[in-house]
Write an enzyme that holds these catalytic residues in place. Structure first.
Site, short mmCIF file in Angstrom:
data_model
loop_
_atom_site.label_atom_id
_atom_site.label_comp_id
_atom_site.label_asym_id
_atom_site.label_seq_id
_atom_site.Cartn_x
_atom_site.Cartn_y
_atom_site.Cartn_z
N HIS A 55 0.78 -1.20 -0.03
CA HIS A 55 -0.23 0.09 0.13
C HIS A 55 0.74 1.16 -0.04
O HIS A 55 1.71 1.34 0.81
CB HIS A 55 -0.96 -0.09 1.29
N SER A 78 1.62 -0.15 -5.30
CA SER A 78 0.70 -0.62 -4.31
C SER A 78 0.15 -1.94 -4.51
O SER A 78 0.22 -2.51 -5.49
CB SER A 78 -0.51 0.49 -4.41
N SER A 83 -5.53 1.71 -2.10
CA SER A 83 -5.05 1.91 -0.95
C SER A 83 -3.84 3.02 -1.09
O SER A 83 -3.67 3.64 0.04
CB SER A 83 -4.37 0.72 -0.68
N ASP A 143 3.14 -7.53 0.20
CA ASP A 143 2.14 -7.38 0.87
C ASP A 143 0.99 -8.02 0.37
O ASP A 143 0.20 -7.57 -0.50
CB ASP A 143 1.78 -6.07 1.25
N GLU A 205 4.59 -9.33 4.27
CA GLU A 205 3.87 -8.64 5.33
C GLU A 205 2.54 -9.26 5.96
O GLU A 205 2.47 -8.85 7.30
CB GLU A 205 3.40 -7.23 4.75
N ASN A 230 5.07 -11.09 8.92
CA ASN A 230 3.64 -10.84 9.60
C ASN A 230 3.67 -11.65 11.02
O ASN A 230 3.04 -11.39 11.96
CB ASN A 230 2.51 -11.81 8.74
N LYS A 235 4.75 -7.46 14.89
CA LYS A 235 3.87 -7.19 13.54
C LYS A 235 2.41 -7.70 13.96
O LYS A 235 1.55 -6.74 14.20
CB LYS A 235 4.44 -8.02 12.35
N ASP A 239 0.26 -4.65 14.37
CA ASP A 239 -0.46 -4.06 13.32
C ASP A 239 -1.67 -4.46 13.10
O ASP A 239 -2.74 -3.79 12.95
CB ASP A 239 0.49 -4.01 12.37
N ASN A 240 -1.85 -5.80 13.03
CA ASN A 240 -3.27 -6.32 12.93
C ASN A 240 -4.18 -6.08 13.87
O ASN A 240 -5.45 -5.95 13.57
CB ASN A 240 -3.10 -8.06 12.74
N CYS A 244 -5.71 -2.08 13.43
CA CYS A 244 -7.04 -2.22 12.75
C CYS A 244 -7.94 -1.45 13.74
O CYS A 244 -9.23 -1.07 13.54
CB CYS A 244 -7.62 -3.69 12.58
N HIS A 350 -7.48 -9.20 3.59
CA HIS A 350 -6.64 -8.83 2.49
C HIS A 350 -7.22 -8.80 1.01
O HIS A 350 -7.24 -7.63 0.31
CB HIS A 350 -5.21 -9.60 2.45
N HIS A 403 -3.58 2.19 8.74
CA HIS A 403 -2.97 2.24 10.06
C HIS A 403 -2.06 3.39 10.23
O HIS A 403 -1.29 3.85 9.44
CB HIS A 403 -2.07 1.08 10.49
N SER A 411 5.90 -2.64 12.14
CA SER A 411 5.66 -3.51 11.08
C SER A 411 7.02 -3.49 9.95
O SER A 411 7.53 -4.35 9.60
CB SER A 411 4.43 -3.55 10.30
N GLN A 415 10.10 -5.40 8.87
CA GLN A 415 10.40 -5.58 7.15
C GLN A 415 11.92 -5.08 6.86
O GLN A 415 12.49 -6.02 6.10
CB GLN A 415 9.45 -4.60 6.13
P1 NAI Z 1 -5.93 -14.79 11.63
O1 NAI Z 1 -5.64 -16.08 11.11
O2 NAI Z 1 -5.41 -14.38 12.96
O3 NAI Z 1 -7.60 -14.50 11.91
C1 NAI Z 1 -8.75 -15.02 10.95
C2 NAI Z 1 -9.80 -15.61 11.83
O4 NAI Z 1 -10.92 -15.97 11.01
C3 NAI Z 1 -9.33 -17.10 12.52
O5 NAI Z 1 -9.41 -17.03 13.71
C4 NAI Z 1 -10.14 -17.88 11.68
O6 NAI Z 1 -10.74 -18.94 12.54
C5 NAI Z 1 -11.46 -17.06 11.48
N1 NAI Z 1 -12.16 -17.83 10.29
C6 NAI Z 1 -11.95 -18.39 9.49
N2 NAI Z 1 -12.95 -18.72 8.23
C7 NAI Z 1 -14.10 -18.16 9.16
C8 NAI Z 1 -15.44 -18.21 8.93
N3 NAI Z 1 -15.91 -18.65 7.87
N4 NAI Z 1 -16.32 -17.57 9.75
C9 NAI Z 1 -15.77 -16.94 10.91
N5 NAI Z 1 -14.43 -16.86 11.06
C10 NAI Z 1 -13.57 -17.46 10.19
O7 NAI Z 1 -5.61 -13.72 10.45
P2 NAI Z 1 -5.63 -12.11 10.74
O8 NAI Z 1 -4.03 -11.87 10.85
O9 NAI Z 1 -6.49 -11.75 11.71
O10 NAI Z 1 -5.74 -11.62 9.30
C11 NAI Z 1 -6.95 -11.60 8.57
C12 NAI Z 1 -7.16 -10.82 7.45
O11 NAI Z 1 -6.63 -9.57 7.66
C13 NAI Z 1 -5.96 -11.53 6.28
O12 NAI Z 1 -6.44 -11.57 5.11
C14 NAI Z 1 -4.88 -10.51 6.62
O13 NAI Z 1 -3.70 -10.62 5.40
C15 NAI Z 1 -5.52 -9.28 6.59
N6 NAI Z 1 -5.02 -8.07 7.12
C16 NAI Z 1 -5.54 -6.82 7.12
C17 NAI Z 1 -4.98 -5.65 7.65
C18 NAI Z 1 -5.57 -4.59 7.08
O14 NAI Z 1 -5.08 -3.36 7.28
N7 NAI Z 1 -6.68 -4.28 6.41
C19 NAI Z 1 -3.93 -5.91 8.33
C20 NAI Z 1 -3.55 -7.17 8.78
C21 NAI Z 1 -3.84 -8.30 8.22
#
Ligand code: NAI
Length: 482
Positions: A55, A78, A83, A143, A205, A230, A235, A239-240, A244, A350, A403, A411, A415
């Site tokens: 991003h 990006s 983003s 990322d 990332e 990650n 991180k 960050d997550n 968020c 993501h 963020h 984070s 990196q």
């Molecule tokens: P994580 O693996 O810690 O959490 C995801 C959760 O979703 C897990 O606990 C899993 O059991 C649950 N899950 C899976 N399928 C499900 C379903 N059908 N119904 C309900 N729950 C379900 O992953 P994390 O780190 O929380 O990341 C989640 C997403 O966010 C990823 O795609 C990551 O790349 C993205 N992300 C986005 C950021 C942003 O700024 N927008 C920042 C960091 C990560």
């Protein structure tokens, strides 16, 4: 953008504004700024040609200029069509010493609101290094894994001698990447194979990109070593979660300005991102309901005081729905058809496949209308309106600015240290997926303590011996979960 220049951004005249925000961000990014100081003389990234796909925000600008300060050459795109912060991209293209008439910065290919075709073109430009021995980078900073995916798909199809027919594309996204590969894969040039041959590694990332890397590793397809940034504690547990916690409601507020207090909000997924999102909505006074598939995370949510139930149970009554799973098909078109009038639907995971946007568009008689960029109403035949944020793409970066700097300093310090590891110690990292060594993780945390006035307690030698660690750390075994 004048022709012949090696970058593409929306508007170079935004560079001065971008530079002011970069300067403010530098103060809030003590991790990156102290790494710049520490490695100023050693120049550990001299000779590195880093392609970044992440991003293009103000915080990323500070990362890019840190890599340059450590000796790297950098090209950037990006990793999401919505983003980019156009003023940050302009400031990076112009550079600290250039002017819009005489840009002297880093080649950056990014603007807010790219089409999918433009998105993949930008990724290709970031991977194309005129004058380099292979025509490509020797490091990737990714990322979500799109730059890594493009290289791997290019190599795979060059090996196979052909690219799958465009008609086989499973989505618009897939179609766009296949079109690019049809344009660039041919029997003679072996562009991608040549390009991959000199890549020392990738630092990834996010959860979703890391997931892809472990799959490639499992299937024996990984072409170069990778560091899973990650899962550095500094991180994903910061960050997550805290990132968020800040940027989810920022996105909802900027998009809708709806009062969150008193509303019922559903958070799908209670991993690191879900935990931050649920807390941020609760902080605004929403009644938060969590959905989970993992019993451990479901129990955590319950112990944190949230109701945990299925989407089915609340789909007709809740006001705000946020997906945080990194999984696909979490909210289906049939779910959205049952939501109440002016329900808000958004994703912070993501990729955009958590919400079935394609299915929504196919519902009989549905009408989409733009309220403003990245905010759309979808009106059902009975007059019921849904508000969908960022077309189902990550709303904290689409509707707000992602963020804040301080958390991204963690984070991006991870990196930067991961880039130094892979670039300077190729012998220690044969092709595999690694996490950052714990002493570096602890170092990144240390770099952020002073700014918050944190005073650490020092272990006494006999205490260190008693719990079996060194006085200087690492303070936890690798299996510790924080
Ligand atoms: P994580 O693996 O810690 O959490 C995801 C959760 O979703 C897990 O606990 C899993 O059991 C649950 N899950 C899976 N399928 C499900 C379903 N059908 N119904 C309900 N729950 C379900 O992953 P994390 O780190 O929380 O990341 C989640 C997403 O966010 C990823 O795609 C990551 O790349 C993205 N992300 C986005 C950021 C942003 O700024 N927008 C920042 C960091 C990560």
């Amino acid at each position: 953008v004048p022709t012949g220049q090696d970058f593409k951004v929306a508007d170079l005249s935004l560079a001065a504004f971008g530079r002011k925000e970069i300067t403010l961000a530098e103060h809030e990014m003590p991790g990156l700024m102290s790494i710049r100081k520490e490695y100023a003389d050693a120049q550990p990234l001299a000779g590195a040609r880093v392609t970044g796909s992440l991003h293009m925000t103000v915080q990323t600008a500070v990362l890019i200029e840190t890599l340059v300060a450590l000796g790297a050459e950098v090209r950037w795109a990006s990793c999401n069509i919505f983003s980019t912060q156009d003023h940050a991209a302009a400031a990076i293209a112009v550079g600290p010493n250039g002017t819009p008439d005489n840009p002297q910065g880093v080649p950056v290919f990014a603007w807010k609101g790219e089409s999918l075709e433009e998105y993949w073109w930008c990724t290709e430009q970031a991977l194309t290094w005129p004058g380099s021995p292979t025509g490509g980078p020797n490091m990737i900073l990714d990322d979500g894994g799109d730059a890594t995916l493009l290289v791997h798909k290019g190599v795979e199809y060059e090996k196979a001698g052909k690219v799958p027919a465009i008609e086989t594309a499973e989505s618009d996204e897939h179609r766009a990447i296949l079109e690019l590969l049809h344009r660039t894969v041919d029997g003679t040039s072996q562009k991608w194979t040549r390009l991959a041959s000199e890549i020392r590694g990738v630092t990834e990332e996010t959860t979703t990109g890391v997931h892809r890397l472990y799959e490639m590793q499992r299937d024996g397809d990984l072409l170069f070593p990778a560091i899973n940034v990650n899962d550095a504690v500094t991180k994903s547990k910061f960050d997550n979660k805290y990132g968020c916690r800040h940027s989810l409601i920022d996105g909802i507020n900027r998009a809708t300005d709806v009062l969150i207090g008193g509303k019922t909000a559903v958070v799908c997924g209670y991993g690191d991102v879900g935990k931050g999102c649920a807390e941020s909505l609760r902080g605004q006074g929403a009644r938060v309901i969590v959905t989970e598939v993992d019993p451990i995370c479901a129990l955590q949510a319950a112990m944190d005081g949230y109701q945990v139930t299925t989407l089915e149970d609340v789909v007709e009554t809740a006001d705000i729905f946020i997906t945080t799973t990194g999984n696909k098909d979490i909210i289906l078109a049939s779910d959205m058809a049952r939501m109440k009038h002016q329900a808000i639907v958004g994703n912070i995971g993501h990729f955009d496949n958590e919400i079935d946007m394609a299915g929504l568009a196919k519902l009989d008689g549905i009408v989409k209308d733009e309220v403003k960029p990245q905010v759309h109403t979808w009106t059902h035949p009975d007059g019921k309106v849904l508000i969908v944020l960022s077309e189902g793409r990550l709303l904290n970066l689409g509707n707000a600015t992602g963020h804040p700097s301080f958390v991204m300093s963690n984070s991006f310090a991870d990196q930067t240290l991961a880039q130094i590891e892979l670039f300077t110690k190729p012998d220690e990292y044969p092709t595999d997926v690694y996490v950052l060594p714990k002493h570096l993780d602890e170092k990144v945390a240390c770099l952020h303590l002073d700014a918050l006035g944190v005073k650490l307690t020092e272990l006494r030698p006999e205490q260190a011996a008693y719990i079996g660690v060194e006085v200087t750390g690492p303070y936890k075994p690798d299996h510790y979960r924080y």
